[in-house]
Design a protein around this motif. Structure first.
Motif, PDB file in Angstrom:
ATOM      1  N   LEU A  90       1.417   4.582 -11.883  1.00 14.14           N
ATOM      2  CA  LEU A  90      -0.025   4.313 -11.855  1.00 14.14           C
ATOM      3  C   LEU A  90      -0.554   4.110 -13.267  1.00 14.14           C
ATOM      4  N   ARG A  93       0.282   0.664 -14.343  1.00 16.60           N
ATOM      5  CA  ARG A  93      -0.637  -0.279 -13.712  1.00 16.60           C
ATOM      6  C   ARG A  93      -1.947  -0.378 -14.482  1.00 16.60           C
ATOM      7  N   LYS A 153       0.825  -1.189   0.000  1.00 16.83           N
ATOM      8  CA  LYS A 153       0.000   0.000   0.000  1.00 16.83           C
ATOM      9  C   LYS A 153       0.863   1.244   0.000  1.00 16.83           C
ATOM     10  N   TYR A 165       2.073   1.887  -3.226  1.00 20.96           N
ATOM     11  CA  TYR A 165       1.023   2.468  -4.057  1.00 20.96           C
ATOM     12  C   TYR A 165       0.878   3.953  -3.780  1.00 20.96           C
TER      13      TYR A 165
END
Lengths: 397, 345, 336
Positions: free
Chosen positions: A47, A50, A36, A39
């Motif tokens: 991002l 992803r 996390k 992230y």
């Protein structure tokens, strides 16, 4: 709690309010959840990647594109024959089938082809090819052949594959001059794809500058630029191309013609990007963080380059990817119409023009393979572009 | 010592239609003739419905917009007074450090491509504050002030909830030790329990740094909680301003009264008959003549559609209503449809 | 006491997304009677809207309602039907939705089609749910517009939604919702985004119409001030569960559940809030994909009892005559 030392530093007053949040923080950033944290600390590019990966079609297209760009940009290495090397004895030869197995004299299995036997039709004198299944011609890798320059730096004669003389490898057949289609598609691809890239770069410069001016200054400048862009967008393309192509002097070398072509194409395509840039600038200028920067005393240049440009850069890359197919298609159709590039330069359009003879489709369908390449490239570029466009704003849900 | 901020006859008009030569023909009068005073360490609540021009006033004071008329006298150090309205953006830049802003939408006020550290660092960097290391230390200190851990330094805004983002915005606003912070509905986008956290934080910081807030809000309860003085705006005009006690306990202007009556209170025991104000806020490009509130006013008089009320000083507060002007207060009541004082409940 | 119109029993709503399961509603039980206003209060993401979507048959895949019953009594004295038995696109569901169970949405800007005259929205509902002829429908539509306080109904009938202000559009939405005399009206944040004076107008209007046309109103909101002014009973939701249900005076004066207590103390102007510093609830609502074992509120609770609150999900039981709550502090097993 790693914050306890931090907490003691705080004065009495804010400690109370800080204490309220400490629990949120530890709950959100508990060490058990390193993923996390990663992230949370992921930049927009991470991002985007992803999100892009979730778009399966786009991911496959991207892989395919990487492969063909590597192949085409290094076509000197991968093509067994020179594009203009012709074999009068092997005209209009059909594609060869690639086999895998043992060849006499080799201990390990490898790729091989069967040579063709050429005959003439007793009456029409037409060449007829039949496969000689008794002979196996091995495909050899990293063979020496004609010399070429690696990136214009040093000369080498190393090639990816080839066959021993006196045989020739015409994996995808040959054309009416006995030139190797496989090699010609590779060389043609280099021209077509590079033209797309160079044209898009020009588009990029034109689109960003004009769109940027238009969006940032607004007012009358904006109006003039937008009207010009609209005019260019709505004028019928083919007549303009015709006029421009006709304006290219006949005595120019193929290379200059080539650059003139990219310029012409870029002049037609920049309008779309210009609008994207302008629209994004107009909307981002109103974002509170841009305003906050102004209020903090940032100069206009800083606001543009630190806050606005990075925020629409990903969108620009996506629209550029979507602009490349337009370039490739434009080049192909122009050359096909005989307006663009001409032999001896090889591009997909030029190849297709050569296949324009009656009977080619019927008797020598392999001459249309460049069209397949155009379709595949344009499709994959479109998919990749769409994937990028969807991923361009990783914060939208 | 002059007050920190004195706004005089501020007008912000936007061109609506232009004539053939590109000169404005009609105007949207977003802010018209607004006068405000804000003293050091004081919170002034600026209240009004949407379209009342309260946010525009805030932006104009920070010169994120250029006012058409009026003066904005700003005196950050207690010595030299600057008229912000008359300065160019370039001249304003050195003064920017003294005035900051907290925005309404915490999701648009942080650049998504910057880490928390870069965001809070920016004002320091832009103003050339300290060395690189000093700036980084200052960022940690600021995050601590705003109640955020320094584990967050390298995170991007997408990792944070609305309340946490608003804390980052507050840290950024504090970076340069400003004396004035314009807060544009800082808690209206947050959940109730988070609102309380942010309001507490803002009140603590105000006491600690002697900050002055211009607190723009539509929520009367929030303003009642945080403000020292309150100014009420309607359709671009200031209708009444005074201390919190005066405005909430004894409002004079009929609009203030209706607004207070319409605003619901989170207390069921106080359910009472409500004055329902009919009609809606007028279109700022097509304002009614005279007092802008007269078409909705339950106490409108025959003179109201003709005369623009002047600022009247009553017990240390300003009211703009003809009911309180000697010359007009005995005018007969205006008969109008749709603006009756209805009592339901 | 009027008869119960709608009863929710242990309703669950789940969304199976790529990133995991979002359990938006985790067993919600409440009932509303005719003439009553029940307010469902909670912070964003607590599932307060989702539970009403379930009753409207508006949960779209990947969302589903895996368990629970929603009993609806269509006519006075009639038997109840379980709305969840109907497929969301079935004929029965379509007949109920917009007809007998109506809803007002938060966004009056987007809920009306910009390319259709506003009369069309009314005509559509009347056409679908009644047997009225064309002229009768027009008359009824104009009557409805007049009822919700839109003057010049016959002229306004032919105008487009952009010609109306936010408050006026919300009035039109209410007219559409009330067109077929619903028995239950779900009002999902009906006044959020509207100005205070307009908000007061809309709330008064809903009240007036409720009295006139006899229906149950379920008011979904995050605004405790609106609740205090309009609700008869209040259900407080947290993370997909109702944590406390009581009548409005009780819940504001003597809240039982620690979350409700904290919420009441953090709201400016409520009877429990102090004038100086506001009380705040520690932390924030956990993200939707996170699973909190035991009582969903225990990580933020001041009366957290280790070993109980983080293990066992508290049952939704009466704490006294007036309040039903889901908290271990009040359940008999663990004592007080």
């Amino acid at each position: 709690m790693t914050d306890s030392s931090n907490n003691s530093r705080r004065d009495q007053q804010s400690a109370q309010s800080a204490g309220e949040t400490l629990d949120v923080e530890t709950a959100a950033a508990a060490p058990k959840d390193m993923n996390k944290v990663a992230y949370y600390e992921a930049s927009q590019w991470k991002l985007m990647w992803r999100r892009f990966r979730k778009h399966k079609m786009a991911l496959w297209s991207l892989h395919f594109l990487i492969v063909i760009y590597v192949l085409f940009l290094n076509c000197d290495f991968f093509a067994p024959n020179a594009p203009d090397e012709f074999h009068t004895q092997r005209v209009n030869m059909p594609p060869q089938v690639l086999y895998f197995g043992f060849v006499d004299g080799n201990t390990l299995p490898g790729f091989y082809v069967h040579p063709f036997i050429q005959e003439r039709h007793p009456v029409t004198l037409k060449r007829l090819y039949s496969v000689d299944e008794t002979k196996r011609v091995p495909i050899r890798f990293f063979v020496r052949g004609r010399t070429w320059r690696f990136m214009g730096l040093f000369e080498t004669n190393l090639h990816f594959f080839g066959v021993d003389k006196p045989y020739t490898s015409f994996l995808l057949g040959s054309d009416s001059l006995g030139q190797d289609m496989f090699s010609r598609i590779l060389y043609g691809g280099r021209i077509s794809l590079l033209l797309g890239l160079v044209g898009v770069l020009l588009t990029f410069v034109l689109g960003i500058t004009l769109g940027g001016i238009s969006g940032y200054y607004g007012g009358r400048v904006d109006m003039v630029i937008q009207r010009i862009a609209e005019m260019l967008q709505y004028v019928p393309k083919i007549p303009i191309w015709l006029a421009m192509a006709a304006a290219i002097p006949k005595n120019w070398t193929p290379l200059t013609v080539y650059f003139a072509m990219t310029m012409i194409l870029a002049c037609m395509v920049w309008t779309g990007l210009c609008r994207v840039v302008r629209g994004k600038l107009l909307s981002l200028r109103e974002e509170d963080y841009a305003r906050a920067a102004v209020i903090s005393g940032a100069t206009p240049a800083r606001v543009i380059f630190v806050h606005l440009v990075p925020n629409f850069f990903s969108h620009i890359i996506a629209s550029l990817t979507l602009a490349i197919p337009a370039m490739i298609l434009a080049e192909t159709s122009l050359s096909f119409l005989g307006l663009g590039l001409k032999a001896p330069i090889t591009s997909w359009g030029v190849l297709l023009k050569e296949a324009q003879r009656p009977g080619a489709v019927l008797n020598h369908p392999w001459l249309l393979l460049p069209a397949v390449m155009v379709i595949l490239t344009v499709l994959t570029l479109n998919y990749a572009g769409e994937g990028l466009r969807d991923a361009a704003d990783p914060y939208a849900t | 010592m002059p007050p920190l901020l004195e706004v005089k006859n501020l007008r912000v008009w936007f061109p609506k239609e232009r004539n053939f030569f590109g000169n404005p023909r009609t105007w949207v009068k977003a802010v018209d003739d607004v006068c405000l005073t804000l003293r050091r360490g004081e919170t002034l609540g600026l209240v009004g419905e949407s379209g009342s021009g309260k946010t525009t006033t805030g932006f104009a004071i920070l010169r994120a917009l250029t006012p058409r008329e009026g003066s904005i006298l700003f005196c950050p150090d207690g010595r030299k007074t600057h008229d912000l309205a008359a300065m160019t953006q370039k001249q304003l830049r050195p003064l920017r450090r003294h005035m900051q802003m907290i925005f309404q939408d915490p999701f648009s006020s942080l650049n998504p491509r910057m880490t928390v550290q870069q965001i809070v660092l920016e004002p320091l960097k832009v103003n050339g504050e300290g060395s690189a290391q000093e700036r980084k230390d200052r960022v940690r200190e600021l995050l601590g002030e705003a109640g955020l851990s320094d584990q967050f330094l390298n995170r991007y805004p997408h990792a944070f909830s609305g309340g946490q983002r608003q804390r980052i915005v507050i840290a950024r606003a504090l970076a340069l030790n400003p004396s004035l912070i314009v807060c544009d509905e800082p808690v209206s986008a947050l959940d109730v329990s988070v609102q309380a956290q942010i309001l507490n934080l803002m009140m603590d910081l105000k006491d600690k740094y002697n900050l002055a807030y211009l607190f723009v809000a539509h929520d009367l309860e929030v303003v009642r909680h945080i403000a020292d003085r309150v100014a009420v705006m309607y359709a671009g005009r200031l209708v009444e301003d005074g201390t919190k006690k005066q405005i909430f306990d004894d409002p004079l202007h009929p609009y203030t009264r209706s607004l207070l009556a319409a605003s619901p209170k989170p207390d069921p025991t106080g359910r009472r008959s409500r004055i329902v104000l009919h009609g809606e806020v007028p279109d700022p490009s097509n304002l009614p003549g005279g007092c802008v509130f007269h078409p909705r006013c339950p106490r409108a008089m025959t003179c109201c559609p003709e005369v623009v009320p002047a600022q009247t000083l009553i017990d240390g507060r300003n009211v703009r209503c003809l009911l309180y002007e000697e010359r007009y207060k005995d005018c007969p009541k205006l008969q109008q449809t749709g603006a009756a004082e209805g009592k339901i409940g | 006491m009027s008869e119960t119109v709608l009863e929710m029993k242990e309703v669950h709503v789940r969304y199976d997304t790529d990133d995991g399961v979002v359990h938006a509603v985790r067993g919600v039980t409440y009932s509303v009677s005719l003439d009553e206003t029940l307010a469902i209060v909670g912070e964003s993401g607590c599932g307060k809207s989702q539970s009403s979507f379930a009753a409207m048959g508006l949960i779209q895949p990947p969302g589903r309602v895996p368990a629970g019953e929603i009993l609806f009594r269509e006519k006075p004295g009639a038997d109840t039907v379980n709305v969840l038995k109907f497929h969301r696109n079935s004929r029965q569901m379509r007949r109920l939705r917009g007809g007998k169970i109506a809803m007002i949405f938060q966004e009056p800007m987007t809920a009306l089609s910009p390319v259709h005259r506003i009369g069309m929205h009314l005509d559509e509902v009347l056409c679908l749910h009644t047997n009225l002829g064309k002229q009768e429908r027009f008359e009824r539509a104009c009557q409805l517009l007049t009822d919700v306080g839109i003057p010049d109904a016959e002229k306004r009938y032919h105008q487009y939604s952009f010609e109306f202000s936010g408050g006026m559009r919300q009035r039109i939405m209410i007219a559409v919702a009330l067109a077929c005399n619903p028995r239950v009206l779900f009002a999902d944040e009906p006044t959020t985004g509207l100005d205070v004076t307009i908000q007061a107008q809309i709330l008064e209007l809903i009240k007036k119409l409720q009295r006139e046309s006899r229906m149950a109103v379920v008011l979904i909101t995050h605004d405790l001030a609106v609740v205090a002014e309009t609700a008869d009973r209040v259900a407080v939701m947290y993370l997909g569960r109702i944590v406390e249900l009581a009548d409005v005076d009780t819940i504001f004066a003597t809240p039982k559940h620690p979350y409700t207590i904290a919420l009441m103390k953090s709201v400016i102007g409520s009877p429990l809030a102090d004038d100086g510093r506001l009380q705040v609830i520690r932390g924030s609502v956990p993200p939707p994909l996170e699973h909190v074992p035991g009582c969903p509120f225990h990580p933020r609770c001041d009366s957290f009892m280790p070993g109980v609150c983080d293990k066992v999900i508290p049952e939704f039981l009466p704490a006294d005559e007036k309040t039903i709550t889901a908290c271990h502090l009040y359940s008999k097993k663990n004592g007080n």
